[in-house]
Design an enzyme around this catalytic site. Structure first.
Site, PDB file in Angstrom:
ATOM      1  N   TYR A 151       4.536 -15.388   6.135  1.00 20.70           N
ATOM      2  CA  TYR A 151       5.644 -15.854   5.302  1.00 20.70           C
ATOM      3  C   TYR A 151       5.555 -17.358   5.014  1.00 20.70           C
ATOM      4  O   TYR A 151       6.497 -17.954   4.519  1.00 20.70           O
ATOM      5  CB  TYR A 151       6.949 -15.537   6.063  1.00 20.70           C
ATOM      6  N   LYS A 158      11.749 -21.774   0.822  1.00 24.72           N
ATOM      7  CA  LYS A 158      13.178 -21.603   1.137  1.00 24.72           C
ATOM      8  C   LYS A 158      13.732 -22.863   1.815  1.00 24.72           C
ATOM      9  O   LYS A 158      14.897 -23.220   1.597  1.00 24.72           O
ATOM     10  CB  LYS A 158      13.373 -20.370   2.020  1.00 24.72           C
TER      11      LYS A 158
END
Lengths: 250, 137
Positions: A151, A158
């Protein structure tokens, strides 16, 4: 009278998962809703029909949120249809699920442009349409704070998104525009189906989250809704965790 | 209706330009028979980007998985593939459908998930033309 009666909302990535649930929640609360979508034509049509079925206005525009020119083109239609905007939810996201050691500049650009830059582009485009103030809510994920396998760039994007939201909250505050983030825990959406460790992520959430084993797109949409209420007027630059308490559990 | 070579040749330059933009590569590398994945390094995010650009440029809709659906044609899913592997009939149908792809690139057995590795720029020219014809009055 519904709490957001007559408001005009825009939801990017509003065809599936959290975006779809958010579009429907805002419509249920009284908003007319525009959807920005990338490739999901059929799903866009379906969610618009559902919103129209609630007696609200709905339409979908195809755009690449990571490309400022494409978003600007979408806003030509949006201005024509809505004139003013009250709520914007920056939800569309993309990702490349690989170890950081295998990721490239191309992946970085695509992920950062779609997941982080889009919020800034949206803010620039919507601020002139929020003449009476408004709400901007960005959807983030636990990867902004935690190292989740495969990720890396999504998590970085993010984290950038949450930081950017704080800067925008500061800049747009005097114009009555509140900018916040909803940081969602592990929700079993289509996006999660691409994760090689999907079962482990959902299992860990179920084991640790004190508020219950399952987090739904509707739970996240409810968090967005709360931040759009008039009562949230003094909340800005905040990241609201909607994860059933997963992240506070050791 | 099948696309004619003339129709393909007409739109190829624009499709090649969009492909080069989506993949961030020199347009000279984008030949009609170049495999997008094996020769041009395309990944799944690039396919999404390319499809978006094609849809906007040519005003068509190309739903996810459309090429495989079109290739299957009137064969049922069970006739086309079994447990993710193309049947003999499925493979023959695919070879006929992707006639622009050199024969040696088709594997036996061939998995459904490997089909995108066959796609060339000309494959995308054909899908654009099919989708244009699908909505033509």
């Amino acid at each position: 009278m519904r709490p957001l009666e007559g408001k005009h909302a825009l939801v990017t990535g509003g065809t599936r998962g959290i975006g779809r649930a958010t579009a429907l929640k805002l419509a249920c609360a009284g908003c007319n809703v525009a959807i920005v979508y990338y490739n999901s034509h059929q799903e866009a049509e379906t969610v618009c029909l559902e919103i129209e079925g609630m007696g609200r206005k709905a339409f979908a525009i195809q755009a690449d949120v990571g490309n400022p020119d494409s978003l600007a083109e979408a806003f030509v239609t949006l201005k024509k249809e809505f004139g003013e905007l009250d709520i914007v939810v920056s939800n569309a996201a993309t990702g490349v699920l690989r170890p950081a050691m295998e990721l490239t500049l191309k992946h970085w650009r695509k992920v950062m442009e779609t997941n982080a830059l889009a919020l800034n582009t949206l803010a620039q485009l919507v601020a002139p349409m929020m003449t009476k103030g408004g709400r901007i809510v960005a959807i983030s994920s636990l990867g902004s704070m935690r190292a989740i396998p495969q990720y890396a760039f999504i998590g970085a994007s993010k984290a950038a998104l949450e930081s950017l939201a704080r800067s925008l909250a500061q800049e747009l505050g005097p114009r009555g525009i509140r900018v916040n983030v909803v940081n969602a825990g592990a929700v079993d959406t289509d996006a999660l189906k691409h994760f090689p460790n999907r079962e482990a992520l959902l299992g860990e959430h179920a084991r640790k989250a004190p508020a219950g084993p399952t987090l739904t797109p509707e739970d996240v949409a409810n968090g967005v809704f709360l931040l759009c209420l008039p009562e949230a007027e003094m909340i800005t630059g905040h990241t609201l965790m909607v994860d059933g308490g997963y992240s506070i559990s050791g | 209706m099948d696309s004619t070579q003339e129709q393909i040749n007409t739109i190829f330059p624009k499709v090649a330009e969009l492909t080069a933009d989506a993949l961030a590569i020199d347009i000279a590398r984008v030949t009609p028979t170049a495999s997008l994945i094996d020769d041009l390094g395309a990944e799944s995010i690039d396919f999404l980007d390319l499809v978006f650009r094609l849809e906007r440029e040519f005003n068509v809709k190309i739903p996810h998985g459309q090429i495989t659906v079109d290739a299957r044609g009137d064969l049922s899913v069970a006739e086309f593939e079994e447990k993710g592997v193309l049947t003999d009939a499925g493979l023959e149908r695919l070879k006929a459908f992707l006639s622009e792809v050199p024969a040696e690139r088709f594997k036996t057995p061939m998995r459904v998930v490997e089909i995108p590795k066959l796609f060339t720029t000309e494959t995308f020219c054909k899908v654009v033309l099919r989708q244009q014809q699908a909505v033509a009055p």
